[in-house]
Enzyme design. Structure first.
Site, PDB file in Angstrom:
ATOM      1  N   HIS A  37       0.843  -1.204   0.000  1.00 53.11           N
ATOM      2  CA  HIS A  37       0.000   0.000   0.000  1.00 53.11           C
ATOM      3  C   HIS A  37       0.882   1.260   0.000  1.00 53.11           C
ATOM      4  O   HIS A  37       0.616   2.218  -0.726  1.00 53.11           O
ATOM      5  CB  HIS A  37      -0.855   0.075   1.261  1.00 53.11           C
ATOM      6  CG  HIS A  37      -1.812  -1.048   1.463  1.00 53.11           C
ATOM      7  ND1 HIS A  37      -1.676  -1.952   2.482  1.00 53.11           N
ATOM      8  CD2 HIS A  37      -2.940  -1.403   0.801  1.00 53.11           C
ATOM      9  CE1 HIS A  37      -2.672  -2.813   2.450  1.00 53.11           C
ATOM     10  NE2 HIS A  37      -3.461  -2.508   1.422  1.00 53.11           N
ATOM     11  N   GLN A 153      -9.054  -6.467 -10.409  1.00 51.44           N
ATOM     12  CA  GLN A 153      -9.641  -5.219  -9.887  1.00 51.44           C
ATOM     13  C   GLN A 153      -9.232  -4.025 -10.748  1.00 51.44           C
ATOM     14  O   GLN A 153     -10.059  -3.154 -11.062  1.00 51.44           O
ATOM     15  CB  GLN A 153      -9.171  -5.026  -8.449  1.00 51.44           C
ATOM     16  CG  GLN A 153      -9.554  -3.703  -7.818  1.00 51.44           C
ATOM     17  CD  GLN A 153      -9.273  -3.706  -6.332  1.00 51.44           C
ATOM     18  OE1 GLN A 153     -10.061  -4.230  -5.571  1.00 51.44           O
ATOM     19  NE2 GLN A 153      -8.160  -3.136  -5.902  1.00 51.44           N
ATOM     20  N   SER A 186      -2.773  -7.740   3.336  1.00 53.22           N
ATOM     21  CA  SER A 186      -3.286  -7.621   4.712  1.00 53.22           C
ATOM     22  C   SER A 186      -3.714  -8.989   5.224  1.00 53.22           C
ATOM     23  O   SER A 186      -3.717  -9.243   6.423  1.00 53.22           O
ATOM     24  CB  SER A 186      -4.477  -6.660   4.755  1.00 53.22           C
ATOM     25  OG  SER A 186      -4.134  -5.440   4.144  1.00 53.22           O
ATOM     26  N   ARG A 187      -4.102  -9.873   4.304  1.00 53.23           N
ATOM     27  CA  ARG A 187      -4.614 -11.184   4.720  1.00 53.23           C
ATOM     28  C   ARG A 187      -3.496 -12.181   5.047  1.00 53.23           C
ATOM     29  O   ARG A 187      -3.798 -13.266   5.535  1.00 53.23           O
ATOM     30  CB  ARG A 187      -5.543 -11.758   3.642  1.00 53.23           C
ATOM     31  CG  ARG A 187      -6.847 -10.978   3.534  1.00 53.23           C
ATOM     32  CD  ARG A 187      -7.852 -11.653   2.625  1.00 53.23           C
ATOM     33  NE  ARG A 187      -9.191 -11.113   2.799  1.00 53.23           N
ATOM     34  CZ  ARG A 187      -9.799 -10.290   1.950  1.00 53.23           C
ATOM     35  NH1 ARG A 187      -9.181  -9.897   0.860  1.00 53.23           N
ATOM     36  NH2 ARG A 187     -11.020  -9.851   2.200  1.00 53.23           N
TER      37      ARG A 187
HETATM   38  P1  AMP Z   1      -6.706  -3.193  -0.130  1.00 49.35           P
HETATM   39  O1  AMP Z   1      -6.515  -2.413   1.126  1.00 49.35           O
HETATM   40  O2  AMP Z   1      -6.399  -4.634   0.001  1.00 49.35           O
HETATM   41  O3  AMP Z   1      -8.034  -2.904  -0.789  1.00 49.35           O
HETATM   42  O4  AMP Z   1      -5.608  -2.646  -1.141  1.00 49.35           O
HETATM   43  C1  AMP Z   1      -5.547  -1.275  -1.470  1.00 49.35           C
HETATM   44  C2  AMP Z   1      -4.682  -1.099  -2.692  1.00 49.35           C
HETATM   45  O5  AMP Z   1      -3.365  -1.569  -2.416  1.00 49.35           O
HETATM   46  C3  AMP Z   1      -5.194  -1.908  -3.881  1.00 49.35           C
HETATM   47  O6  AMP Z   1      -5.054  -1.122  -5.056  1.00 49.35           O
HETATM   48  C4  AMP Z   1      -4.277  -3.094  -3.894  1.00 49.35           C
HETATM   49  O7  AMP Z   1      -4.112  -3.662  -5.178  1.00 49.35           O
HETATM   50  C5  AMP Z   1      -2.975  -2.456  -3.429  1.00 49.35           C
HETATM   51  N1  AMP Z   1      -2.072  -3.485  -2.922  1.00 49.35           N
HETATM   52  C6  AMP Z   1      -2.359  -4.468  -2.020  1.00 49.35           C
HETATM   53  N2  AMP Z   1      -1.298  -5.277  -1.836  1.00 49.35           N
HETATM   54  C7  AMP Z   1      -0.310  -4.797  -2.643  1.00 49.35           C
HETATM   55  C8  AMP Z   1       1.043  -5.209  -2.919  1.00 49.35           C
HETATM   56  N3  AMP Z   1       1.583  -6.264  -2.316  1.00 49.35           N
HETATM   57  N4  AMP Z   1       1.753  -4.479  -3.812  1.00 49.35           N
HETATM   58  C9  AMP Z   1       1.200  -3.403  -4.433  1.00 49.35           C
HETATM   59  N5  AMP Z   1      -0.059  -2.968  -4.211  1.00 49.35           N
HETATM   60  C10 AMP Z   1      -0.805  -3.648  -3.336  1.00 49.35           C
END
Ligand code: AMP
Length: 281
Positions: A37, A153, A186-187
């Protein structure tokens, strides 16, 4: 950094920034921010005069029985991470602020949402598209940063923005990984120590698929079987899908060609992990 909890407050701040000619970078998240993130946040800060990060665990994109209630949260750490990177506004609306009454309007992008994740999570992308449309409507004209980690997504959001002429530039940023190749998520906190040891098998399955393509394989079924065989070597992993498809349509239409995306999903205990990578033939 200013933390904002209401829609009118955020609109007012961003309208006044735009009036003085300052463009907006926007990073939508569900919080519990990790280095993946934060890489999106750092890119947004580097490329835009003003950066907004939203943190909202969106109930619409979780199905009954999924991890909405147990989804990890840590607003204090998220806030420190964002302010340390130079974020201007942290938007943290409550569920009541976002959905004061049950939402009746739903944004669907059915062809892009149907395969892969859409099979396992049939309502997920309608929830994502609806909340992202709402956030774009609140933030207004901006560059919006998404992780390639969630490739489908990105495809759904890009198609929605294009179909609905939203004044948003969608920027996809590279996946950030742990040193052993596991994509940050996060998971990942749901993984037991034994599952964590086996989790890089998703990255290994993508590498095996990329190798097959580099060696001239264009039959998606063969590439997919190669990827699946790697996941199946991990005793604690249960494969959901291993796919080799065209990067934009997310389906294969004959021999693989041009921009190709490999995507994999597997369950390890309580965690359902996804990963992907791309190549050009
Ligand atoms: P989320 O909080 O899971 O909805 O993720 C928020 C944003 O962070 C989304 O655009 C995800 O694709 C991005 N994101 C999550 N994990 C990663 C990662 N390991 N590398 C790059 N972007 C990420």
């Amino acid at each position: 950094m200013e933390t904002i909890t209401t829609i009118p407050d955020l609109r007012e701040r961003l309208d006044s920034e735009r009036r003085t000619g300052r463009g907006i970078g926007f990073v939508p998240t569900m919080g519990y921010l990790h280095a993946g993130h934060l890489s999106l946040v750092a890119t947004a800060v580097a490329h835009n005069p003003v950066t907004v990060v939203s943190i909202f665990v969106n109930p619409l994109q979780f199905a009954e029985g999924e991890d909405l209630d147990s989804y990890p949260r840590d607003l204090a750490a998220d806030s420190a991470g964002c302010s340390g990177l130079g974020v201007d506004y942290l938007f943290v609306p409550s569920v009541e602020e976002m959905y004061p009454s049950p939402i009746d309007t739903v944004v669907k992008v059915p062809s892009v949402a149907a395969p892969l994740e859409g099979v396992a999570r049939p309502h997920h992308f309608a929830g994502v598209a609806t909340v992202v449309a709402k956030l774009f409507s609140i933030v207004g004209q901006c560059r919006a940063y998404f992780g390639a980690k969630d490739w489908q997504q990105v495809c759904v959001v890009r198609r929605m923005v294009s179909d609905l002429s939203m004044p948003v530039d969608v920027v996809a940023c590279p996946t950030v990984r742990e040193p052993d190749g596991l994509a940050m998520s996060s998971r990942n906190v749901y993984l037991s120590p034994q599952e964590r040891v086996q989790a890089p098998v998703l990255r290994a399955s993508l590498d095996a698929g990329l190798d097959a393509i580099a060696n001239g394989e264009t039959d998606s079924a063969v590439v997919e079987a190669t990827m699946a065989a790697v996941v199946n070597t991990a005793s604690l992993a249960s494969l959901d899908y291993a796919a080799a498809v065209q990067a934009d349509s997310l389906v294969s239409d004959g021999p693989l060609h041009g921009e190709v995306r490999l995507l994999v999903a597997a369950r390890l205990g309580k965690a359902r992990l996804i990963d992907n990578d791309g190549t050009e033939i």
